[in-house]
Design an enzyme around this catalytic site. Structure first.
Site, PDB file in Angstrom:
ATOM      1  N   SER A 244     106.290  92.714 -14.653  1.00 32.90           N
ATOM      2  CA  SER A 244     107.069  93.061 -15.847  1.00 32.90           C
ATOM      3  C   SER A 244     107.704  94.461 -15.791  1.00 32.90           C
ATOM      4  CB  SER A 244     106.194  92.920 -17.094  1.00 32.90           C
ATOM      5  OG  SER A 244     105.800  91.575 -17.214  1.00 32.90           O
ATOM      6  N   LYS A 291      95.332  88.010 -24.538  1.00 34.29           N
ATOM      7  CA  LYS A 291      96.298  87.340 -25.418  1.00 34.29           C
ATOM      8  C   LYS A 291      95.679  86.795 -26.709  1.00 34.29           C
ATOM      9  CE  LYS A 291      99.719  86.022 -21.962  1.00 34.29           C
ATOM     10  NZ  LYS A 291     100.539  84.964 -21.392  1.00 34.29           N
ATOM     11  N   ASP A 327     106.242  83.528 -24.856  1.00 29.77           N
ATOM     12  CA  ASP A 327     105.970  82.521 -23.827  1.00 29.77           C
ATOM     13  C   ASP A 327     106.479  81.157 -24.304  1.00 29.77           C
ATOM     14  OD1 ASP A 327     104.765  84.071 -21.895  1.00 29.77           O
ATOM     15  OD2 ASP A 327     102.732  83.751 -22.633  1.00 29.77           O
ATOM     16  N   GLY A 351      96.303  71.493 -16.325  1.00 29.77           N
ATOM     17  CA  GLY A 351      95.645  72.743 -16.707  1.00 29.77           C
ATOM     18  C   GLY A 351      95.363  72.792 -18.193  1.00 29.77           C
ATOM     19  N   ASN A 374      92.955  68.265 -16.265  1.00 30.87           N
ATOM     20  CA  ASN A 374      92.425  69.577 -15.869  1.00 30.87           C
ATOM     21  C   ASN A 374      91.194  69.415 -15.003  1.00 30.87           C
ATOM     22  OD1 ASN A 374      92.373  72.481 -16.014  1.00 30.87           O
ATOM     23  ND2 ASN A 374      90.590  72.312 -17.361  1.00 30.87           N
TER      24      ASN A 374
HETATM   25  P1  NAP Z   1      93.636  80.762 -17.383  1.00 29.72           P
HETATM   26  O1  NAP Z   1      93.545  80.824 -18.852  1.00 29.72           O
HETATM   27  O2  NAP Z   1      92.640  81.503 -16.558  1.00 29.72           O
HETATM   28  O3  NAP Z   1      93.596  79.204 -16.960  1.00 29.72           O
HETATM   29  C1  NAP Z   1      93.492  78.844 -15.611  1.00 29.72           C
HETATM   30  C2  NAP Z   1      93.700  77.343 -15.451  1.00 29.72           C
HETATM   31  O4  NAP Z   1      93.803  77.081 -14.047  1.00 29.72           O
HETATM   32  C3  NAP Z   1      92.549  76.485 -15.968  1.00 29.72           C
HETATM   33  O5  NAP Z   1      93.055  75.229 -16.396  1.00 29.72           O
HETATM   34  C4  NAP Z   1      91.698  76.307 -14.696  1.00 29.72           C
HETATM   35  O6  NAP Z   1      90.914  75.142 -14.701  1.00 29.72           O
HETATM   36  C5  NAP Z   1      92.785  76.130 -13.666  1.00 29.72           C
HETATM   37  N1  NAP Z   1      92.374  76.450 -12.305  1.00 29.72           N
HETATM   38  C6  NAP Z   1      92.051  77.658 -11.811  1.00 29.72           C
HETATM   39  N2  NAP Z   1      91.764  77.544 -10.492  1.00 29.72           N
HETATM   40  C7  NAP Z   1      91.914  76.241 -10.171  1.00 29.72           C
HETATM   41  C8  NAP Z   1      91.766  75.509  -8.956  1.00 29.72           C
HETATM   42  N3  NAP Z   1      91.411  76.099  -7.817  1.00 29.72           N
HETATM   43  N4  NAP Z   1      92.015  74.172  -8.980  1.00 29.72           N
HETATM   44  C9  NAP Z   1      92.393  73.565 -10.119  1.00 29.72           C
HETATM   45  N5  NAP Z   1      92.546  74.204 -11.300  1.00 29.72           N
HETATM   46  C10 NAP Z   1      92.307  75.530 -11.325  1.00 29.72           C
HETATM   47  O7  NAP Z   1      95.054  81.282 -16.849  1.00 29.72           O
HETATM   48  P2  NAP Z   1      96.462  81.216 -17.630  1.00 29.72           P
HETATM   49  O8  NAP Z   1      96.669  82.441 -18.407  1.00 29.72           O
HETATM   50  O9  NAP Z   1      96.563  79.903 -18.316  1.00 29.72           O
HETATM   51  O10 NAP Z   1      97.488  81.304 -16.393  1.00 29.72           O
HETATM   52  C11 NAP Z   1      97.591  80.241 -15.465  1.00 29.72           C
HETATM   53  C12 NAP Z   1      98.769  80.477 -14.516  1.00 29.72           C
HETATM   54  O11 NAP Z   1      99.999  80.517 -15.250  1.00 29.72           O
HETATM   55  C13 NAP Z   1      98.685  81.786 -13.752  1.00 29.72           C
HETATM   56  O12 NAP Z   1      99.084  81.546 -12.417  1.00 29.72           O
HETATM   57  C14 NAP Z   1      99.714  82.661 -14.435  1.00 29.72           C
HETATM   58  O13 NAP Z   1     100.294  83.618 -13.552  1.00 29.72           O
HETATM   59  C15 NAP Z   1     100.760  81.635 -14.843  1.00 29.72           C
HETATM   60  N6  NAP Z   1     101.581  82.107 -15.969  1.00 29.72           N
HETATM   61  C16 NAP Z   1     102.936  82.176 -15.771  1.00 29.72           C
HETATM   62  C17 NAP Z   1     103.751  82.617 -16.796  1.00 29.72           C
HETATM   63  C18 NAP Z   1     105.233  82.692 -16.551  1.00 29.72           C
HETATM   64  O14 NAP Z   1     105.935  83.363 -17.326  1.00 29.72           O
HETATM   65  N7  NAP Z   1     105.740  82.050 -15.527  1.00 29.72           N
HETATM   66  C19 NAP Z   1     103.217  82.964 -18.043  1.00 29.72           C
HETATM   67  C20 NAP Z   1     101.836  82.880 -18.222  1.00 29.72           C
HETATM   68  C21 NAP Z   1     101.022  82.443 -17.176  1.00 29.72           C
HETATM   69  P3  NAP Z   1      89.413  75.146 -15.302  1.00 29.72           P
HETATM   70  O15 NAP Z   1      89.570  74.948 -16.776  1.00 29.72           O
HETATM   71  O16 NAP Z   1      88.769  74.013 -14.594  1.00 29.72           O
HETATM   72  O17 NAP Z   1      88.817  76.487 -14.950  1.00 29.72           O
END
Ligand code: NAP
Length: 484
Positions: A244, A291, A327, A351, A374
């Protein structure tokens, strides 16, 4: 604000090249004798010559002991100080002497040559208490006090800022925090009342958290920061990986706003609100893991934040701190050019973490029927129940083409684990739109597989940009608002 390149390279030839290559972004160099292979007049003279060529009028000579974070162990203390005294010469503007070191020879020679003493204190474990006296005493002696400490928490950051505040009457001082919690003070030295920030190039940094001269200037515009600069930022833990600052800072520069966007590592959101008030921060982005927690610390949130339970943008207004969620809109923006929002479409969300909440909410609001899958099935079930959508087991057979839109919201495949695929058994039909939220790397293995099968793909960078642009609109209106 001075930008000082600490010469950290092993090779004396590389040191000279580093000054030449970075001269457009620096005002000063620090010769660290403990990092010089030849600690002699020849080495100092060649650096001074290149510094002169580069029109650098500030050259600091230091000889750092191991206990102060340096590499000097070979010489006795008397030998170290003797060599430092011998190598002082015209062209050097400052000499660094550590707090508590008695060096009449160095001080006398420095006075004869008009070289100013920087009186430094390094604490690599935390933030020392009551540094006010040391800073005042050193300044009263005509020296430049330097305090480099290592905040390990938001509480330590508050302590550091309190010390900076108590000594705000001393103009010529260097106060900086090392490590991730202290990073803000390197890219925004103004916030600690510091006249200078150190930077370095190559594999070895001069101290933990130092960044490159190019980043210091091209991203954070350190040379232009002043007492009227307005600060914005991003809070997270960790936060230094965030892209950012690379988006918001050039946008502020483009519209000629004297505003700087800074990463703040935060482990206690409540304490950060005090930090933000003290620093006059006008707004900030919020990333993982804050968040949800941020909501209880702000005065008002928009309806989408209440519904999603996630806030990624906070601005300061005359009514207090206001929270929103960009978002949500940012996620929908890249879909607006497609036909999936035209009604009657089915979406699969992979997810059930923080961002999946926003995605599911946005898709339901946009009229799609949504199913969640998920790794941890209970989380998918909980999220599905909350938003009135369906879920399916990660082990179930998913018919290719059943979903017109597939949104990948997990962190599976994110750097450094780029080989991971969140849904390896799924065979793309080629007619789906596949939207990957991960933005580093830009093309994950999952997205590449979809593209190879002929799917239309959307990368996480598109959402990142769209949500940041919406934040920027809010930040630029907060910039123009004078708030007590
Ligand atoms: P989070 O709350 O930590 O959630 C992580 C998710 O990923 C959970 O569903 C988790 O499953 C799953 N996961 C993690 N490792 C895994 C694996 N090895 N195999 C399968 N599932 C797995 O994270 P978040 O904030 O939602 O962010 C998730 C992703 O979105 C990140 O990469 C982040 O950079 C991206 N993101 C992008 C933007 C954008 O503007 N493009 C904005 C926000 C976030 P479990 O429930 O089983 O643990």
């Amino acid at each position: 604000m001075l930008r000082c390149l600490t010469l950290t390279s092993d090779s004396d030839t590389k040191k000279l090249r580093n000054i030449r290559d970075n001269s457009q972004w620096i005002d000063a160099v620090e010769i660290r004798l403990d990092l010089c292979s030849h600690k002699n007049e020849g080495c100092v003279a060649s650096i001074l010559e290149v510094a002169r060529e580069a029109s650098l009028s500030v050259v600091i000579l230091s000889f750092r002991r191991e206990e102060d974070g340096g590499k000097q162990t070979a010489l006795s203390e008397a030998e170290r100080l003797h060599l430092l005294e011998q190598l002082l010469c015209p062209g050097i503007s400052h000499v660094d002497l550590e707090w508590g070191v008695t060096a009449p020879g160095v001080e006398k020679r420095a006075a004869e040559l008009g070289i100013r003493v920087i009186r430094s204190l390094h604490d690599f474990k935390g933030v020392p208490h009551s540094m006010k006296e040391m800073i005042e005493e050193s300044a009263a002696a005509g020296e430049i006090p330097k305090m480099a400490c290592y905040p390990n928490s938001s509480r330590d950051v508050l302590e550091l800022l309190q010390m900076a505040d108590e000594t705000s009457h001393i103009r010529d001082k260097i106060v900086l925090g090392m490590g991730a919690f202290g990073f803000f003070s390197r890219v925004a030295p103004q916030l600690c009342g510091s006249i200078l920030s150190f930077c370095s190039v190559g594999e070895r940094t001069g101290a933990p958290g130092q960044t490159s001269p190019q980043e210091l200037e091209e991203v954070y515009r350190v040379s232009k920061q002043n007492s009227r600069s307005v600060y914005f930022g991003i809070i997270g833990n960790p936060v230094l990986h965030s892209k950012s600052p690379q988006l918001h800072n050039p946008w502020f520069a483009e519209v000629r706003m004297d505003a700087i966007y800074v990463p703040f590592q935060v482990d206690d959101v409540g304490l950060f609100m005090r930090i933000a008030k003290q620093l006059g921060v006008r707004g900030f982005s919020v990333t993982v893991p804050h968040k949800q927690k941020i909501i209880q610390h702000i005065d008002r949130v928009e309806d989408a934040v209440k519904r999603i339970g996630s806030c990624n943008t906070v601005i300061r207004t005359s009514e207090g701190w206001i929270g929103s969620n960009t978002d949500y809109e940012g996620f929908l923006t890249p879909l607006k050019g497609t036909d999936v929002l035209s009604g009657g479409k089915h979406a699969l969300v992979i997810g059930a973490g923080g961002v999946a909440r926003t995605v599911v909410y946005a898709l339901v609001q946009a009229g799609l029927s949504v199913s969640i899958v998920n790794r941890t099935d209970e989380k998918a079930a909980g999220l599905a129940a909350e938003f009135g959508v369906t879920r399916q087991s990660i082990h179930s057979q998913i018919t290719p083409g059943k979903f017109q839109l597939i949104v990948q919201t997990t962190s599976a495949g994110m750097e450094p684990n780029t080989e991971t695929d969140p849904l390896p058994a799924y065979q793309f039909k080629g007619s789906e739109i596949v939207y990957e939220l991960i933005y580093a790397p830009e093309r994950t293995r999952f997205l590449q597989r979809a593209e190879d099968a002929g799917c239309q793909t959307i990368s996480g960078r598109e959402m990142l940009h769209a949500q940041a642009q919406l934040q920027f609109q809010q930040f630029s209106s907060a910039y123009n608002l004078e708030v007590e």
